[in-house]
Scaffold this active site. Sequence first.
Site, mmCIF file in Angstrom:
data_model
loop_
_atom_site.group_PDB
_atom_site.id
_atom_site.type_symbol
_atom_site.label_atom_id
_atom_site.label_comp_id
_atom_site.label_asym_id
_atom_site.label_seq_id
_atom_site.Cartn_x
_atom_site.Cartn_y
_atom_site.Cartn_z
ATOM 1 N N GLU A 1 11.640 -8.990 -47.135
ATOM 2 C CA GLU A 1 12.019 -8.122 -48.266
ATOM 3 C C GLU A 1 12.865 -8.870 -49.303
ATOM 4 O O GLU A 1 13.763 -8.294 -49.921
ATOM 5 C CB GLU A 1 12.712 -6.844 -47.772
ATOM 6 C CG GLU A 1 11.750 -5.954 -47.001
ATOM 7 C CD GLU A 1 12.243 -4.554 -46.735
ATOM 8 O OE1 GLU A 1 13.201 -4.107 -47.390
ATOM 9 O OE2 GLU A 1 11.656 -3.904 -45.855
HETATM 10 C C1 FAD Z 1 8.603 -10.626 -39.032
HETATM 11 C C2 FAD Z 1 8.081 -10.705 -40.431
HETATM 12 C C3 FAD Z 1 7.637 -9.542 -41.041
HETATM 13 C C4 FAD Z 1 7.104 -9.592 -42.330
HETATM 14 N N1 FAD Z 1 6.570 -8.456 -42.890
HETATM 15 C C5 FAD Z 1 5.866 -8.554 -44.054
HETATM 16 C C6 FAD Z 1 5.102 -7.447 -44.548
HETATM 17 O O1 FAD Z 1 5.089 -6.354 -43.970
HETATM 18 N N2 FAD Z 1 4.374 -7.622 -45.665
HETATM 19 C C7 FAD Z 1 4.341 -8.807 -46.337
HETATM 20 O O2 FAD Z 1 3.651 -8.893 -47.354
HETATM 21 N N3 FAD Z 1 5.083 -9.870 -45.908
HETATM 22 C C8 FAD Z 1 5.823 -9.773 -44.777
HETATM 23 N N4 FAD Z 1 6.531 -10.856 -44.303
HETATM 24 C C9 FAD Z 1 6.615 -12.071 -45.099
HETATM 25 C C10 FAD Z 1 8.013 -12.307 -45.649
HETATM 26 O O3 FAD Z 1 8.312 -11.387 -46.638
HETATM 27 C C11 FAD Z 1 8.059 -13.759 -46.124
HETATM 28 O O4 FAD Z 1 8.280 -14.525 -44.965
HETATM 29 C C12 FAD Z 1 9.111 -14.020 -47.161
HETATM 30 O O5 FAD Z 1 8.721 -13.449 -48.356
HETATM 31 C C13 FAD Z 1 9.356 -15.510 -47.394
HETATM 32 O O6 FAD Z 1 8.154 -16.173 -47.604
HETATM 33 P P1 FAD Z 1 7.875 -17.495 -46.760
HETATM 34 O O7 FAD Z 1 8.205 -17.220 -45.353
HETATM 35 O O8 FAD Z 1 6.522 -17.975 -47.064
HETATM 36 O O9 FAD Z 1 8.949 -18.515 -47.288
HETATM 37 P P2 FAD Z 1 8.827 -19.513 -48.526
HETATM 38 O O10 FAD Z 1 8.552 -18.772 -49.766
HETATM 39 O O11 FAD Z 1 7.936 -20.625 -48.154
HETATM 40 O O12 FAD Z 1 10.325 -20.020 -48.580
HETATM 41 C C14 FAD Z 1 10.860 -20.920 -47.615
HETATM 42 C C15 FAD Z 1 12.332 -21.102 -47.912
HETATM 43 O O13 FAD Z 1 12.506 -21.594 -49.238
HETATM 44 C C16 FAD Z 1 13.335 -20.740 -49.997
HETATM 45 N N5 FAD Z 1 12.836 -20.691 -51.367
HETATM 46 C C17 FAD Z 1 11.594 -20.403 -51.801
HETATM 47 N N6 FAD Z 1 11.528 -20.465 -53.132
HETATM 48 C C18 FAD Z 1 12.765 -20.799 -53.580
HETATM 49 C C19 FAD Z 1 13.332 -21.024 -54.855
HETATM 50 N N7 FAD Z 1 12.628 -20.908 -55.970
HETATM 51 N N8 FAD Z 1 14.647 -21.327 -54.915
HETATM 52 C C20 FAD Z 1 15.397 -21.428 -53.806
HETATM 53 N N9 FAD Z 1 14.902 -21.243 -52.568
HETATM 54 C C21 FAD Z 1 13.605 -20.932 -52.451
HETATM 55 C C22 FAD Z 1 13.207 -19.388 -49.317
HETATM 56 O O14 FAD Z 1 14.328 -18.555 -49.553
HETATM 57 C C23 FAD Z 1 13.119 -19.793 -47.859
HETATM 58 O O15 FAD Z 1 14.403 -20.052 -47.369
HETATM 59 C C24 FAD Z 1 7.080 -10.817 -43.025
HETATM 60 C C25 FAD Z 1 7.560 -11.977 -42.416
HETATM 61 C C26 FAD Z 1 8.030 -11.935 -41.131
HETATM 62 C C27 FAD Z 1 8.461 -13.203 -40.477
#
Ligand code: FAD
Length: 649
Positions: free
Chosen positions: A427
């Site tokens: 979220e």
């Molecule tokens: C248990 C679980 C439930 C989930 N439920 C849902 C769901 O119901 N629906 C859905 O659509 N998604 C869901 N998600 C996905 C979740 O919302 C994403 O994991 C989240 O948005 C982060 O994306 P990512 O993991 O790809 O991280 P990335 O975007 O790859 O980011 C990796 C790291 O880099 C940091 N980062 C990225 N961009 C920047 C920036 N510009 N500046 C500084 N830091 C940055 C992030 O904060 C993070 O620490 C779920 C994930 C999990 C693990």
Amino acid sequence: MTEDSRALATEKEARDIAESARETEWEHQSFARELFLGRFRPDLIHPHPPADEAEEARAKPFMTKLKAFIDKVDSAEIDRTGEIPESLVQELRDMGAFGIKIPKEYGGLGLSQMSYIRAMELVTSKDGSLVALLSASQSIGVPQPLKLFGTEDQKKRFFPRLAKGAISAFALTEVDAGSDPANMRTTATPTDDGEHFLLNGEKLWCTNGTRAELFVVMARTPDKQIDGKGVRQITAFIVDASMPGVEVVHRLRFMGLKAIENGVIRFTNVKVPRENILWGEGKGLKLALVTLNTGRLTLPAGAAGAGKAMLRISRKWANERVQWGQPIGKHEAVAQMIARMAANTFAMEAVAELATALYERGNYDIRLEAAIAKLWNTEAGWRIIDDTLQIRGGRGYETAESLARRGEAAIPVERAMRDYRINLIFEGSSEIMRLFIAREAVDHHFRMAFDIVKPESTMKERLTAMAKSTPFYLSWYPTRWVSTGQLRTYGDFGKLATHMRYLERTTRHLGRAIFHAMVRYGPKLERKQAVLFRAVDIGAELFAMSASCSRAHMLAAKGRKEAIALADTFCREARIRIADHFRNLYGPNDENLYRLAMSVLRGEHAWLEQGIAAENSEMGLREPVEASPVPVGGEPSKMPDSEALAGVH
Ligand SMILES: Cc1cc2nc3c(=O)[nH]c(=O)nc-3n(C[C@H](O)[C@H](O)[C@H](O)COP(=O)(O)OP(=O)(O)OC[C@H]3O[C@@H](n4cnc5c(N)ncnc54)[C@H](O)[C@@H]3O)c2cc1C
């Protein structure tokens, strides 16, 4: 679809997509927005909106049933088996727990957002997997966007099913589209007659996906031609799991939330009728963003629930456990943890309930408050769980099952920690929340003065911007140093008056500091995440202080005078953190850290990783993938506007 649909979006494309989805106007007031402009407006939040007693009475029968249910749930068993028994889901359906906010005329309980977040707080205090089931359905799943953007026909078609307990899910994330939705590859292509869209793609980490009957799916629809250029469009669809071509590919398993129903969902030529579009073509990301403004109010309440549960565990254990001749709570190190835990839990509840009450009062723009609440509460809750584990010592690290096996109380701090950690990621991760808040915090200045400081501005643009901004800054800037009008003493706040006066002063200080940072860095401020994040953290602390003072004032008036001590302690601690952020606003070590990080990423310190096991030595781990070269040097990434909406799920 364009040829580049498989290519990752460039930084500019990501920013453009996000900016087009961003809510740019502020139709209603916001205490937090004023705060970042250096204007302390307690009148916008205080007196604390009163409790809605009629609503509380309406919610009582449901809350009583939910409490009885949650008290008897065997969460250890759910955690151990990784499954929520169907009988429990049915019980939740029968009490209306999947339709808490769905209007009564469609068969829901018709309760308010406040009742909803209190229900989620109650469930979180016991079971993370259950709260994920209920909250993914109702905070981000179909009911919330349907309520906000659905047509009457859509509401009639879907609300009754949802109210009866049809589980729903929100599918945005993909392998390459995590925080940055611009990389989304799922496509929805209109059929020749334009009546349907063919949905193709794969969604990752979709909570409830393995059990859902209805999904909100975000997909790329054909680009819109603007000035001869194709602009990426993202659209939200309601998709029925029974439609041919919807497939659960994997059920995913995690560190915590062992029974979460989360999966990879594949869509292959799924024929979705046009009337299942929510809001309109190309409005999917904006829909997600607006939905999340209220959706984000749930996690802060859950965090407060977790904080309360940890406080109870810590209080009991710190009294009971005697070491070195004293209950451990009497040793100063532990006592400090307990005091902070209580003060922070009070502040978390104040933040969650104030943000929700402001939303319910109406005519109030909640987007910044909701983001601050999500960011601040989830991080404060994490520290509380960490401290609880420390206070429980070895028992904190031991599983509840193991504790029970040797005759001790099955206190699940280890599980709480596993279950809780994701709150800082989904979220909107903490970083994304800070970017979102920073984007809004500097927006006014950027609009007013960006053209003056932008190197590529023409003289004409510079002069126009100066003419526009000078009258504003002539009155705004001096008054960020000295208060106009009479200085308020806030006498009615009693012991907390000193903190209210501090809030007024320090809010002005924050406004100045953000302005000075803009003058210092000009457009480069966008790339100064560390500076911006400190300013955001100051704003978040000021909001938490304001919420705490207002809540304590309200509770004290009702006879709960003890609240003053909690708010006072919280404010004293917050002031220390704020002073620290101001002192280090320009981060004397920021540039050095960035340089070192780039050199680490280039592999120049890979020598430090010697003497450890091979990367792929764990059973079942695939061959390591050669990392693509990191573009090193140059400047840090800009404040991506996409972050305003990315990580919206
Ligand atoms: C248990 C679980 C439930 C989930 N439920 C849902 C769901 O119901 N629906 C859905 O659509 N998604 C869901 N998600 C996905 C979740 O919302 C994403 O994991 C989240 O948005 C982060 O994306 P990512 O993991 O790809 O991280 P990335 O975007 O790859 O980011 C990796 C790291 O880099 C940091 N980062 C990225 N961009 C920047 C920036 N510009 N500046 C500084 N830091 C940055 C992030 O904060 C993070 O620490 C779920 C994930 C999990 C693990």
